[in-house]
Enzyme design. Structure first.
Site, PDB file in Angstrom:
ATOM      1  N   HIS A  72       8.510   7.560 -19.895  1.00  0.00           N
ATOM      2  CA  HIS A  72       8.569   6.332 -19.088  1.00  0.00           C
ATOM      3  C   HIS A  72       7.760   6.542 -17.809  1.00  0.00           C
ATOM      4  CE1 HIS A  72      10.800   3.565 -16.198  1.00  0.00           C
ATOM      5  NE2 HIS A  72      10.207   2.769 -17.062  1.00  0.00           N
TER       6      HIS A  72
ATOM      7  N   HIS B  78       7.820  -6.737 -17.705  1.00  0.00           N
ATOM      8  CA  HIS B  78       8.255  -6.102 -18.947  1.00  0.00           C
ATOM      9  C   HIS B  78       8.428  -7.124 -20.063  1.00  0.00           C
ATOM     10  CE1 HIS B  78       9.583  -2.589 -16.468  1.00  0.00           C
ATOM     11  NE2 HIS B  78       9.350  -1.939 -17.575  1.00  0.00           N
TER      12      HIS B  78
ATOM     13  N   TYR C 233      -4.505  -1.396  -7.644  1.00  0.00           N
ATOM     14  CA  TYR C 233      -5.495  -1.970  -6.734  1.00  0.00           C
ATOM     15  C   TYR C 233      -6.639  -0.995  -6.453  1.00  0.00           C
ATOM     16  CZ  TYR C 233      -2.014  -5.582  -6.202  1.00  0.00           C
ATOM     17  OH  TYR C 233      -1.116  -6.577  -6.469  1.00  0.00           O
TER      18      TYR C 233
ATOM     19  N   CYS D 242      -6.337 -12.274  -3.633  1.00  0.00           N
ATOM     20  CA  CYS D 242      -5.716 -11.218  -4.427  1.00  0.00           C
ATOM     21  C   CYS D 242      -6.817 -10.475  -5.186  1.00  0.00           C
ATOM     22  CB  CYS D 242      -4.717 -11.837  -5.419  1.00  0.00           C
ATOM     23  SG  CYS D 242      -3.870 -10.579  -6.368  1.00  0.00           S
TER      24      CYS D 242
ATOM     25  N   ARG E 252       1.902 -14.299  -4.040  1.00  0.00           N
ATOM     26  CA  ARG E 252       1.822 -13.073  -4.834  1.00  0.00           C
ATOM     27  C   ARG E 252       2.953 -12.158  -4.384  1.00  0.00           C
ATOM     28  NH1 ARG E 252       2.373  -9.861  -8.229  1.00  0.00           N
ATOM     29  NH2 ARG E 252       0.890  -8.322  -8.980  1.00  0.00           N
TER      30      ARG E 252
END
Ligand code: MTE
Length: 570
Positions: A133, A157, A416, A278, A231
């Site tokens: 994970h 998810h 990013y 963004c 965002r």
């Protein structure tokens, strides 16, 4: 974005039927079914193939229910149908999955005893998944219980491929009364999110991510706050302005603590018109070339506002910033008051010289468009870093640290960032690339939608849009073509509301706001389809690349190729 990273790795895991069968060969406890679903006994030997097929059938049904379970009504509908299906399955499929009580599931909360979770009424043994994970041991927080409250925080998810992979770990279903209880119980961390404008086009409800329709985006030079793109990575925190404190660390004299009133009364108020964009703006176009991971932003994850507040440099100098600090510090880190289930806050940093430079115009903003910051945009205080990617403009600002190190947050270190089109999820090394700060030149057409049509009898076609560049570089020209880039026209630029006096040109390197542009050109005769294109040029003579493939990257950031819109002439 941790969630996205999870998903990407989920997607990369090389699951095969053989592997899932191997995993399912593990002894599964013999369980007696109860609560009206008929008696089922389940063992591991010799039944893998049947189990797998059966699991797939179940997975498909419940994944579908999970995907549509957005509102209470839909959830109730989904549960009702799942129950009905499950009940009928118990009649028609005597060898269906075992049914577990919540009590049984709760016993499996460690690697020693097995790690079980429930989702949408199904039971999964994810013991083997824990080690791979990407969020590490965080997944154990859900052990023995429901995934829903965690996925409500990390809502990305909830995608087909994640559900599909989760399905490979299914070992049973939750008994009926526990299913109903589980559906009613999960506390929704998003329940205190603010109301939003219905015109916004929603990319994700929880966390809330939305953009205005392109046609509305350029209706005004200053984007109304309600329509400004939103965002959020996490739930919007509820901050009481009376008890709000901004902590500043890394300066001589130890940590300082400011109230909202201190910020407003002790420092001069400055107003800066700045565009935020963004990093994922126009990701949808990249997605069409080859699939990328991330929210499918259109062309409107960009907006322009008037921000007012104290200058960061004034505040840092007031609390002791000087040559001594400057000789060792390199970055200014910001932490938000929004945090995930482990208490980890959103965080980012910017280079020190941007933060303290007179020309950086970085604000600790408490107003947006002349009013208190709206909750979605960081009430009561956010940092506004003009010319820099949206991700570093930290909202609900709780802490500032002047430091020799960059922010260690996930969003600074493992998201990013830009990569080569040749880099994939198996080869990517996030340490090898710098965090995005200044953004490249950008423009898009807002009044014509791809696939729309214009009337053949119209003599002239008007094309309209926005253009902006990062780092304070001024947009000096926008070129528009109606024939896919063979011939070009220069658009008219606008740096104020329509009909107003143009704003004075900012000093070089301080053009923080976008320019809107417009051009009216004769409609070419005899054409059945036009390929309308725009590209902008900034004061550094940077221009946009003509196509996406050479700038494609696995996270779909920095998507700034020529914007192309196909329009039919009818
Ligand atoms: N700050 C905090 N605390 N939490 C966040 O999720 N999102 C960042 C940034 N600041 C975020 C944040 C990102 S990725 C962007 S693009 C901008 O906020 C968006 O700002 P907006 O919602 O005001 O448009």
């Amino acid at each position: 974005m941790q969630r996205l990273r999870h998903c990407s790795v989920f997607a990369r895991l090389p699951f095969t039927v053989a592997q899932s069968s191997r995993q399912l060969k593990k002894p599964v406890p013999l369980v007696s079914a109860c609560s009206g679903f008929g008696s089922v006994r389940w063992g591991s030997s010799g039944t893998d193939q049947h189990y797998h097929n059966s699991s797939r059938r179940f997975r498909f049904r419940y994944a579908l229910t999970g995907l549509i379970a957005g509102t209470g009504a839909v959830l109730a509908y989904g549960l009702h149908h799942s129950k009905a299906e499950q009940a009928s399955a118990s009649v028609t499929e005597p060898l269906s999955l075992p049914i577990y009580s919540q009590e049984e599931v709760t016993k499996h909360r460690s690697l020693e005893n097995g790690v079980w979770v429930t989702y949408n009424g199904n039971v999964y043994d994810i013991t083997e998944f824990v080690a791979v994970h990407p969020g590490g041991a965080k997944i154990l927080l859900a052990a023995g219980g429901a995934l829903e409250p965690f996925w409500a925080l990390y809502a990305v998810h909830k995608q087909d491929h994640v559900l599909e992979i989760l399905g490979e770990y299914q070992v049973g279903v939750l008994r009926a009364e526990d299913r109903v209880k589980a559906a009613a119980d999960p506390a929704d961390p998003y329940s205190t999110d603010p109301p939003r404008h219905p015109a916004l086009s929603v990319n994700s409800q929880k966390p809330f991510n939305a953009e205005p329709p392109p046609a509305l985006l350029t209706d005004s030079y200053i984007t109304p706050s309600a329509l400004f793109f939103k965002r959020n990575h996490l739930p919007v925190p509820l901050v009481d302005p009376k008890t709000y404190r901004l902590i500043i660390e890394g300066l001589p004299g130890g940590p300082a603590s400011l109230t909202l009133d201190d910020l407003k009364s002790r420092f001069p108020k400055h107003t800066v018109t700045a565009t935020l964009q963004c990093a994922g703006n126009r990701r949808a176009e990249m997605n069409k070339v080859k699939r990328v991971k991330g929210l499918n932003w259109g062309i409107s994850a960009i907006s322009n506002a008037k921000w007012s507040g104290a200058r960061l440099t004034d505040v840092l100098h007031h609390y002791g910033f000087g040559p001594d600090v400057a000789s060792t510090a390199r970055h200014v880190r910001f932490e938000g008051l929004d945090s995930d289930v482990t208490g980890t806050a959103y965080g980012a940093s910017i280079p020190l010289n941007k933060a303290v430079g007179e020309d950086g115009d970085v604000l600790l903003a408490y107003e947006m468009n002349g009013e208190d910051l709206p909750r979605d945009h960081g009430f009561p205080v956010r940092v506004v870093v003009p010319g820099v990617v949206g991700a570093r403009n930290v909202k609900w600002l709780g802490r500032i640290v002047v430091s020799s190190e960059e922010s260690q947050s996930h969003w600074q270190q493992n998201d990013y960032k830009g990569f080569s089109p040749g880099t994939d999820w198996d080869t990517v090394d996030f340490k090898s690339a710098p965090a995005i700060q200044e953004l490249p030149i950008q423009s898009a057409i807002t009044n014509l939608a791809d696939g729309s049509s214009v009337d053949r009898d119209t003599e002239d076609l008007t094309v309209r849009g926005y253009a902006w560049s990062g780092g304070g570089r001024e947009v000096v020209r926008v070129d528009v073509s109606l024939d896919g880039g063979k011939t070009w026209h220069v658009a008219e630029l606008q740096n104020c509301e329509k009909g107003e006096e143009p704003a004075p040109t900012p000093s070089p390197g301080r053009s923080w706001a976008w320019k809107l542009w417009e051009i009216t050109v004769p409609l070419p005769e005899g054409e059945e389809e036009l390929e309308v294109v725009c590209k902008a040029v900034d004061s550094g003579y940077n221009t946009q690349p003509d196509s996406i493939p050479p700038i494609w990257n696995l996270r779909g950031v920095l998507s700034n190729a020529w914007h192309r819109v196909k329009v039919k002439v009818k």
